[in-house]
Write a protein that holds these residues in place. Sequence first.
Motif, PDB file in Angstrom:
ATOM      1  N   GLN A  84       0.851  -1.087  -0.001  1.00 23.11           N
ATOM      2  CA  GLN A  84      -0.065  -0.057   0.101  1.00 23.11           C
ATOM      3  C   GLN A  84       0.765   1.064  -0.013  1.00 23.11           C
ATOM      4  O   GLN A  84       1.732   1.434   0.970  1.00 23.11           O
ATOM      5  CB  GLN A  84      -0.902  -0.209   1.078  1.00 23.11           C
ATOM      6  CG  GLN A  84      -1.761   1.313   1.423  1.00 23.11           C
ATOM      7  CD  GLN A  84      -3.037   1.209   0.727  1.00 23.11           C
ATOM      8  OE1 GLN A  84      -3.511   0.175   0.208  1.00 23.11           O
ATOM      9  NE2 GLN A  84      -3.562   2.274   0.431  1.00 23.11           N
ATOM     10  N   GLN A 120      -1.073  -1.098  -4.393  1.00 25.45           N
ATOM     11  CA  GLN A 120      -2.270  -0.345  -4.378  1.00 25.45           C
ATOM     12  C   GLN A 120      -2.331   0.995  -3.870  1.00 25.45           C
ATOM     13  O   GLN A 120      -1.092   1.297  -2.984  1.00 25.45           O
ATOM     14  CB  GLN A 120      -3.512  -1.241  -3.793  1.00 25.45           C
ATOM     15  CG  GLN A 120      -3.401  -1.064  -2.247  1.00 25.45           C
ATOM     16  CD  GLN A 120      -4.405  -2.244  -1.580  1.00 25.45           C
ATOM     17  OE1 GLN A 120      -5.153  -2.953  -2.453  1.00 25.45           O
ATOM     18  NE2 GLN A 120      -4.673  -1.922  -0.253  1.00 25.45           N
ATOM     19  N   THR A 122      -4.633   4.757  -2.827  1.00 25.16           N
ATOM     20  CA  THR A 122      -6.046   5.516  -2.974  1.00 25.16           C
ATOM     21  C   THR A 122      -5.550   7.062  -3.122  1.00 25.16           C
ATOM     22  O   THR A 122      -4.339   7.455  -2.869  1.00 25.16           O
ATOM     23  CB  THR A 122      -6.661   5.595  -1.703  1.00 25.16           C
ATOM     24  OG1 THR A 122      -6.011   6.224  -0.619  1.00 25.16           O
ATOM     25  CG2 THR A 122      -7.332   3.957  -1.286  1.00 25.16           C
ATOM     26  N   HIS A 143     -11.395  -0.580  -8.325  1.00 21.03           N
ATOM     27  CA  HIS A 143     -12.287  -0.850  -7.245  1.00 21.03           C
ATOM     28  C   HIS A 143     -12.841   0.564  -6.753  1.00 21.03           C
ATOM     29  O   HIS A 143     -12.270   1.551  -7.262  1.00 21.03           O
ATOM     30  CB  HIS A 143     -11.482  -1.429  -6.070  1.00 21.03           C
ATOM     31  CG  HIS A 143     -11.016  -2.852  -6.115  1.00 21.03           C
ATOM     32  ND1 HIS A 143      -9.769  -3.040  -7.137  1.00 21.03           N
ATOM     33  CD2 HIS A 143     -11.488  -4.088  -5.566  1.00 21.03           C
ATOM     34  CE1 HIS A 143      -9.743  -4.564  -7.202  1.00 21.03           C
ATOM     35  NE2 HIS A 143     -10.746  -4.955  -6.150  1.00 21.03           N
ATOM     36  N   GLU A 144     -14.071   0.213  -6.182  1.00 23.35           N
ATOM     37  CA  GLU A 144     -14.406   1.523  -5.586  1.00 23.35           C
ATOM     38  C   GLU A 144     -14.089   1.731  -4.025  1.00 23.35           C
ATOM     39  O   GLU A 144     -14.549   0.606  -3.232  1.00 23.35           O
ATOM     40  CB  GLU A 144     -15.941   1.625  -5.742  1.00 23.35           C
ATOM     41  CG  GLU A 144     -16.878   2.750  -5.191  1.00 23.35           C
ATOM     42  CD  GLU A 144     -16.490   3.912  -6.132  1.00 23.35           C
ATOM     43  OE1 GLU A 144     -16.729   5.135  -5.579  1.00 23.35           O
ATOM     44  OE2 GLU A 144     -16.463   3.799  -7.642  1.00 23.35           O
ATOM     45  N   GLY A 145     -13.465   2.835  -3.603  1.00 28.25           N
ATOM     46  CA  GLY A 145     -12.955   2.764  -2.314  1.00 28.25           C
ATOM     47  C   GLY A 145     -13.878   3.516  -1.469  1.00 28.25           C
ATOM     48  O   GLY A 145     -14.791   4.460  -1.742  1.00 28.25           O
ATOM     49  N   LYS A 147     -14.566   5.107   2.894  1.00 23.45           N
ATOM     50  CA  LYS A 147     -13.864   5.288   4.136  1.00 23.45           C
ATOM     51  C   LYS A 147     -14.899   5.772   5.073  1.00 23.45           C
ATOM     52  O   LYS A 147     -15.872   6.255   4.692  1.00 23.45           O
ATOM     53  CB  LYS A 147     -12.851   6.545   4.038  1.00 23.45           C
ATOM     54  CG  LYS A 147     -11.767   6.396   3.304  1.00 23.45           C
ATOM     55  CD  LYS A 147     -10.602   7.364   3.239  1.00 23.45           C
ATOM     56  CE  LYS A 147      -9.432   6.985   2.294  1.00 23.45           C
ATOM     57  NZ  LYS A 147      -8.274   7.911   2.490  1.00 23.45           N
TER      58      LYS A 147
END
Length: 151
Positions: A84, A120, A122, A143-145, A147
């Motif tokens: 990440q 990955q 964001t 992907h759809e993130g 939080k």
Amino acid sequence: MKIRKAKKKDVPFIVAMLANDPLGQKREDFQTPLPQQYIDAFENIDNNPNQELMVIESNDRQVIGTLQLSFIQYLTYQGGIRAQIEAVRVHEDFRGKGIGKLLFEWAIQRAKEKGSHVVQLTTDKQRPDALRFYENLGFKASHEGMKLHLH
């Protein structure tokens, strides 16, 4: 230029870069002296073998960029390791000169060395330039993130 593991003395320079944009100004507390929570966080990161806080130095040893690389092992993908990338920043005086690309090339190579099967990241939807930069490096919005902020 040299990419190296961050040292405690680098933390004020890193936090200054993190705070130097409209989103960072809302969430960081850059001041002199630096609040203790940043030093505590650095020490936790520095002592964790699955965290690598990196900086890139100019030829005159000025910290001009940073990123944090976290290695997350999980059971899916047969016990795979996910790398990440977080908190990528390049000093405003050095943007557009390939510094970010160098940091990412280093991070991707490091992820391979650690046996990661995916890298990955964001990015905030309010950063369209960052999104284009990541896409140009080969990252896909796969992907759809989501939080849930707790504070």
